[in-house]
Scaffold this motif. Structure first.
Motif, mmCIF file in Angstrom:
data_model
loop_
_atom_site.group_PDB
_atom_site.id
_atom_site.type_symbol
_atom_site.label_atom_id
_atom_site.label_comp_id
_atom_site.label_asym_id
_atom_site.label_seq_id
_atom_site.Cartn_x
_atom_site.Cartn_y
_atom_site.Cartn_z
ATOM 1 N N ALA A 10 0.822 -1.219 0.000
ATOM 2 C CA ALA A 10 0.000 0.000 0.000
ATOM 3 C C ALA A 10 0.852 1.263 0.000
ATOM 4 O O ALA A 10 0.499 2.254 -0.632
ATOM 5 C CB ALA A 10 -0.934 -0.007 1.204
ATOM 6 N N GLY A 11 1.979 1.245 0.682
ATOM 7 C CA GLY A 11 2.862 2.412 0.693
ATOM 8 C C GLY A 11 3.392 2.723 -0.691
ATOM 9 O O GLY A 11 3.514 3.894 -1.082
ATOM 10 N N ALA A 12 3.686 1.681 -1.451
ATOM 11 C CA ALA A 12 4.178 1.867 -2.815
ATOM 12 C C ALA A 12 3.095 2.497 -3.682
ATOM 13 O O ALA A 12 3.370 3.413 -4.462
ATOM 14 C CB ALA A 12 4.601 0.527 -3.398
ATOM 15 N N ARG A 13 1.883 2.036 -3.530
ATOM 16 C CA ARG A 13 0.773 2.590 -4.310
ATOM 17 C C ARG A 13 0.599 4.079 -4.029
ATOM 18 O O ARG A 13 0.472 4.872 -4.947
ATOM 19 C CB ARG A 13 -0.507 1.811 -3.989
ATOM 20 N N GLN A 14 0.634 4.453 -2.753
ATOM 21 C CA GLN A 14 0.482 5.855 -2.394
ATOM 22 C C GLN A 14 1.630 6.700 -2.940
ATOM 23 O O GLN A 14 1.426 7.828 -3.376
ATOM 24 C CB GLN A 14 0.377 6.009 -0.866
ATOM 25 N N ARG A 15 2.811 6.142 -2.933
ATOM 26 C CA ARG A 15 3.968 6.878 -3.445
ATOM 27 C C ARG A 15 3.841 7.108 -4.951
ATOM 28 O O ARG A 15 4.158 8.184 -5.446
ATOM 29 C CB ARG A 15 5.239 6.108 -3.131
ATOM 30 N N VAL A 16 3.350 6.124 -5.687
ATOM 31 C CA VAL A 16 3.137 6.290 -7.125
ATOM 32 C C VAL A 16 2.043 7.321 -7.377
ATOM 33 O O VAL A 16 2.185 8.173 -8.265
ATOM 34 C CB VAL A 16 2.817 4.941 -7.795
ATOM 35 N N ARG A 18 1.158 9.802 -5.472
ATOM 36 C CA ARG A 18 1.732 11.113 -5.149
ATOM 37 C C ARG A 18 2.656 11.579 -6.274
ATOM 38 O O ARG A 18 2.613 12.736 -6.698
ATOM 39 C CB ARG A 18 2.470 11.023 -3.815
ATOM 40 N N ALA A 19 3.482 10.661 -6.773
ATOM 41 C CA ALA A 19 4.390 10.990 -7.881
ATOM 42 C C ALA A 19 3.600 11.387 -9.126
ATOM 43 O O ALA A 19 3.982 12.317 -9.849
ATOM 44 C CB ALA A 19 5.302 9.805 -8.179
ATOM 45 N N ALA A 20 2.477 10.701 -9.379
ATOM 46 C CA ALA A 20 1.649 11.031 -10.541
ATOM 47 C C ALA A 20 1.131 12.464 -10.446
ATOM 48 O O ALA A 20 1.188 13.217 -11.427
ATOM 49 C CB ALA A 20 0.486 10.044 -10.649
ATOM 50 N N LEU A 21 0.675 12.861 -9.272
ATOM 51 C CA LEU A 21 0.188 14.223 -9.092
ATOM 52 C C LEU A 21 1.320 15.236 -9.228
ATOM 53 O O LEU A 21 1.129 16.331 -9.773
ATOM 54 C CB LEU A 21 -0.502 14.365 -7.735
ATOM 55 N N GLU A 22 2.503 14.886 -8.742
ATOM 56 C CA GLU A 22 3.651 15.778 -8.867
ATOM 57 C C GLU A 22 4.040 15.967 -10.331
ATOM 58 O O GLU A 22 4.348 17.078 -10.761
ATOM 59 C CB GLU A 22 4.834 15.234 -8.066
ATOM 60 N N VAL A 23 4.009 14.884 -11.095
ATOM 61 C CA VAL A 23 4.317 14.988 -12.525
ATOM 62 C C VAL A 23 3.265 15.832 -13.225
ATOM 63 O O VAL A 23 3.596 16.708 -14.034
ATOM 64 C CB VAL A 23 4.426 13.584 -13.173
ATOM 65 N N LEU A 24 1.999 15.595 -12.925
ATOM 66 C CA LEU A 24 0.923 16.370 -13.539
ATOM 67 C C LEU A 24 1.078 17.847 -13.197
ATOM 68 O O LEU A 24 0.932 18.713 -14.060
ATOM 69 C CB LEU A 24 -0.434 15.855 -13.071
ATOM 70 N N ASP A 25 1.413 18.143 -11.959
ATOM 71 C CA ASP A 25 1.585 19.524 -11.529
ATOM 72 C C ASP A 25 2.794 20.169 -12.201
ATOM 73 O O ASP A 25 2.724 21.304 -12.670
ATOM 74 C CB ASP A 25 1.736 19.573 -10.005
ATOM 75 N N ALA A 30 0.764 17.060 -21.012
ATOM 76 C CA ALA A 30 1.685 16.633 -22.069
ATOM 77 C C ALA A 30 2.849 15.824 -21.502
ATOM 78 O O ALA A 30 3.348 14.912 -22.154
ATOM 79 C CB ALA A 30 2.204 17.844 -22.829
ATOM 80 N N GLY A 31 3.289 16.128 -20.289
ATOM 81 C CA GLY A 31 4.401 15.413 -19.680
ATOM 82 C C GLY A 31 3.990 14.273 -18.778
ATOM 83 O O GLY A 31 4.837 13.646 -18.143
ATOM 84 N N PHE A 32 2.690 14.019 -18.716
ATOM 85 C CA PHE A 32 2.176 12.963 -17.834
ATOM 86 C C PHE A 32 2.290 11.620 -18.549
ATOM 87 O O PHE A 32 1.393 11.205 -19.289
ATOM 88 C CB PHE A 32 0.731 13.249 -17.437
ATOM 89 N N THR A 33 3.425 10.961 -18.352
ATOM 90 C CA THR A 33 3.669 9.658 -18.972
ATOM 91 C C THR A 33 3.980 8.647 -17.886
ATOM 92 O O THR A 33 4.372 9.007 -16.769
ATOM 93 C CB THR A 33 4.862 9.719 -19.943
ATOM 94 N N MET A 34 3.833 7.390 -18.233
ATOM 95 C CA MET A 34 4.157 6.328 -17.278
ATOM 96 C C MET A 34 5.645 6.394 -16.928
ATOM 97 O O MET A 34 6.021 6.167 -15.780
ATOM 98 C CB MET A 34 3.799 4.957 -17.862
ATOM 99 N N GLU A 35 6.480 6.719 -17.918
ATOM 100 C CA GLU A 35 7.918 6.821 -17.685
ATOM 101 C C GLU A 35 8.226 7.925 -16.681
ATOM 102 O O GLU A 35 9.033 7.739 -15.770
ATOM 103 C CB GLU A 35 8.661 7.080 -18.999
ATOM 104 N N ALA A 36 7.579 9.079 -16.852
ATOM 105 C CA ALA A 36 7.831 10.216 -15.958
ATOM 106 C C ALA A 36 7.374 9.890 -14.535
ATOM 107 O O ALA A 36 8.054 10.237 -13.558
ATOM 108 C CB ALA A 36 7.136 11.466 -16.475
ATOM 109 N N VAL A 37 6.235 9.237 -14.407
ATOM 110 C CA VAL A 37 5.730 8.872 -13.081
ATOM 111 C C VAL A 37 6.656 7.842 -12.436
ATOM 112 O O VAL A 37 6.997 7.962 -11.249
ATOM 113 C CB VAL A 37 4.278 8.353 -13.154
ATOM 114 N N ALA A 38 7.090 6.851 -13.206
ATOM 115 C CA ALA A 38 7.997 5.828 -12.662
ATOM 116 C C ALA A 38 9.294 6.482 -12.179
ATOM 117 O O ALA A 38 9.775 6.181 -11.076
ATOM 118 C CB ALA A 38 8.295 4.770 -13.726
#
Length: 187
Positions: A10-16, A18-25, A30-38
């Motif tokens: 569950a901690g890993a899921r929350q971290r991803v 959070r990272a997804a929102l950071e990338v979107l922000d 346009a920069g919201f990709t699976m690679e960028a989130v990973a």
């Protein structure tokens, strides 16, 4: 900026998420990709794809994870209750990247029916406390009730969440006339 490698659970899921929102922000849609989130989460793309089939489902989960319901005050006075809800909304706008995230999310929702459905659901849930407060005020006699035989049309909705994510339309230049070539113009 990637952190230490992501663990499972569950901690890993929350971290991803959070990272997804950071990338979107930071990078917008346009920069919201699976690679960028990973990269931001310090995870492998395989880890991300193990949980989400693509950017759409990841964005849906990330935006849904940001939802925090507003309080539903019941002070006995409409003005006080509405002030408390609006205060919570102002706090949300001031202390979170919510406005930028919402603008990017709405932009994506205009192209993706699944995101559009989530946007509608998040909007409904966000409005719910105010609708409850207004119903209580009507029950207490602070607001007029429905007249017998008339359909109820909520007049407050456009005021609650106007389309602030849109840039204002540019006014038309009265000195400029659009010319459309056609048969009459010989072009």
């Amino acid at each position: 900026m990637a952190g230490p490698p992501i663990s499972r659970g569950a901690g890993a899921r929350q971290r991803v998420l959070r990272a997804a929102l950071e990338v979107l922000d930071a990078d917008g849609l346009a920069g919201f990709t699976m690679e960028a989130v990973a990269r931001r989460a310090g995870a492998s793309k395989a880890t991300i794809y193990r949980h989400w089939s693509g950017t759409g489902p990841l964005l849906i989960d990330a935006m849904d994870a940001t939802f925090r319901p507003f309080p539903t005050p019941d002070t006995g006075r409409l003005a006080t209750d509405v002030a408390q809800i609006l205060g919570a909304f102002v706090t949300l706008l001031e202390n979170a990247p919510f406005p930028r995230l919402l603008a990017a999310f709405i932009d994506a929702a205009e192209r993706d029916p699944t995101l559009a459905a989530l946007h509608a659901d998040l909007t409904r849930r966000r409005r719910e406390p105010l609708l409850v407060v207004l119903a209580r005020a009507r029950d207490r006699g602070e607001l007029p009730g429905r007249r017998s035989g008339t359909a109820h049309r909520p007049t407050h909705q456009p005021v609650l969440l106007p389309p602030l994510h849109r840039a204002p339309a540019r006014p038309a230049d009265p000195g400029r006339r659009r010319h459309r070539p056609g048969p009459a113009s010989g072009q």
